[in-house]
Design an enzyme around this catalytic site. Structure first.
Site, PDB file in Angstrom:
ATOM      1  CG  PHE A  26      11.784 -52.964   4.209  1.00 15.04           C
ATOM      2  CD1 PHE A  26      11.241 -51.838   4.831  1.00 15.04           C
ATOM      3  CD2 PHE A  26      12.469 -53.876   4.991  1.00 15.04           C
ATOM      4  CE1 PHE A  26      11.388 -51.639   6.199  1.00 15.04           C
ATOM      5  CE2 PHE A  26      12.612 -53.693   6.350  1.00 15.04           C
ATOM      6  CZ  PHE A  26      12.073 -52.563   6.965  1.00 15.04           C
ATOM      7  CE  LYS A  27      14.895 -51.848   7.559  1.00  9.52           C
ATOM      8  NZ  LYS A  27      15.999 -52.046   8.477  1.00  9.52           N
ATOM      9  CG  ASP A  28      17.378 -50.393  -1.255  1.00  7.43           C
ATOM     10  OD1 ASP A  28      18.348 -49.797  -0.739  1.00  7.43           O
ATOM     11  OD2 ASP A  28      17.459 -51.543  -1.724  1.00  7.43           O
TER      12      ASP A  28
END
Length: 467
Positions: free
Chosen positions: A111-113
């Site tokens: 999810f950091k993307d």
């Protein structure tokens, strides 16, 4: 839009300045001076928008005049163009009233993307406008580092050094960071925990001379731009489930409190959020706080969900600031005492205010493995260990009244193949673009948990690229 520090001793800034500054000079975190608000009609007008368009609309009040809207829209479209699902953040129904929102279709499968792909392009735009360079230093418990490196590798105006706890990430997570050979990228494995890495980053920001010398910036969720870029996916899932004409709830596996903070921010903007469930593993400081007002540090223990192996949840300071009615002096003293004594003192009325919205849940490793197995057996769904914590939390704390719960699926199961195979008998494969990950050469340096040693490594990276 102007931003102030939670500790009240740093000048107010606009969005571009906050992006480059990362952490405030007084050690506090930047937060909007006033919260933007969308009306129900505003939310309804966003229904059906492509995700990139929605993201630009939701972020625009936070960027203000610092980033022209057409530039922001272009950045968002470019950021999500390469994601592996046409919906970018698809919703998957697991059972009646329970959904997962998949946030792992970006280039590093986490999810950091969702934020990093935007941040890399925002840095490019602002630094080009100002003809400047910065050095990004970040701490990672697993996924932030690879997403930050993917977003910043090869960019002309950025050097990036990522610190990870030696031996405490999954093998896939580590190799996603250490096999990127761009000249502006450095990796350090710190002999310690994620909290040690995070403390080193904060100490570098507190070292005024070093901060100015290397023009330090941050991509951890201490950087407000990270939070702003995560708010849109909460809006997207809520709209898909009937908001603003229907309440929703979110279950978020979290360690540093940044992901759930974005959901809280969406609620501050007017999204009808009935409940926020905070999922923790055995490193359960947040669950203990919400259960019994026990925000006390304990040793960080390795787990199946390493991105949550954290005991100092930096982003909680932003919520604390609001719970304390924006009393910056009290916030500052509370945080200083927390670091000094290892326990945060929060008055019962303030704690009760937190509990009106936030609910905590703890799941140990055997429970996590059991939930992965149960999900696969009942729905055929493969959930990584972090996502499994979120789903289990949602099942344990239903809202009732027909309010749907969305559990955030924060990482692709292929990032944790050993845990998946033990729980289900299936070993998920990496996507074709990563098929050779274990054949690539790794480059990283193991260093002690020592500020001077790590600062010297950062200086060496910067000196090499600015010579």
């Amino acid at each position: 839009m102007r931003y102030i520090s939670t500790r009240g001793q740093a000048p107010a800034r606009d969005f571009a300045d906050v992006l480059l500054a990362g952490l405030a000079e007084d050690g506090g975190l930047f937060i909007p001076e006033t919260w933007p608000h969308f009306s129900p009609a505003d939310f309804r007008s966003m229904r059906g928008l492509p995700y990139a368009e929605l993201a630009a609309r939701v972020m625009q009040p936070f960027t203000g005049t610092a980033i022209p809207f057409e530039v922001l829209r272009t950045i968002c479209h470019a950021a999500y163009a390469g994601f592996g699902h046409p919906a970018v953040v698809p919703l998957v129904q697991l059972e009646t009233g329970l959904f997962v929102q998949e946030l792992f279709h970006g280039p590093t499968l986490a999810f950091k993307d969702m934020a990093m792909q935007v941040l890399g392009r925002l840095f490019d735009y602002v630094l080009t406008q100002r003809d400047k360079r910065v050095t990004i230093v970040g701490a990672t418990s697993g996924d932030t580092g690879s997403a930050a490196i993917e977003a910043c590798a090869g960019r002309d105006r950025v050097d990036i050094m990522i610190l990870h706890p030696h031996g405490r990430t999954s093998l896939v997570q580590r190799r996603q960071m250490t096999t990127v050979h761009a000249g502006n990228v450095g990796n350090v494995a710190v002999e310690g925990t994620f909290d040690d890495c995070q403390d080193l980053v904060k100490a570098m920001f507190a070292d005024a001379g070093f901060r100015q010398e290397v023009r330090l910036s941050a991509v951890n969720s201490i950087n407000w731009a990270r939070i702003a870029a995560q708010i849109p996916y909460y809006v997207a899932s809520a709209l898909a489930l009937g908001a603003p004409d229907r309440e929703v709830a979110f279950s978020v596996p979290t360690g540093n409190f940044g992901n759930v903070l974005a959901a809280w921010a969406a609620r501050r903007m007017g999204l009808p959020v009935a409940r926020l469930i905070v999922g923790s593993n055995r490193n359960d400081i947040l669950a203990r706080f919400l259960a019994s007002n026990d925000m006390s540090m304990a040793p960080v223990e390795p787990s199946l969900s390493p991105s949550m192996d954290i005991q100092v949840s930096s982003n909680f300071e932003r919520v604390l600031f609001e719970l304390l009615d924006r009393d910056a002096d009290l916030t500052r003293q509370t945080m200083l005492d927390f670091r000094r004594f290892g326990r945060m003192t929060v008055a019962d009325p303030v704690w009760h205010r937190a509990r009106t919205l936030f609910h905590g849940f703890r799941l140990d490793d055997p429970g996590t493995e059991a939930e992965i197995r149960r999900l696969h057996a009942t729905s055929g769904y493969l959930a990584d260990p972090h996502t499994a914590v979120g789903v289990a939390a949602a099942r344990a704390l239903p809202c009732g009244g027909g309010v749907p719960i969305v559990a955030m699926a924060t990482a692709h199961p292929a990032k944790f193949p050993d845990a998946m195979e033990r729980a289900t008998g299936h070993r998920p494969a990496l996507p074709p673009r990563m098929a050779d990950l274990f054949e690539r050469e790794e480059r990283f340096t193991v260093l002690p948990n020592d500020l001077g040693t790590v600062e010297a490594a950062v200086r060496a990276l910067v000196g090499r690229n600015r010579a």
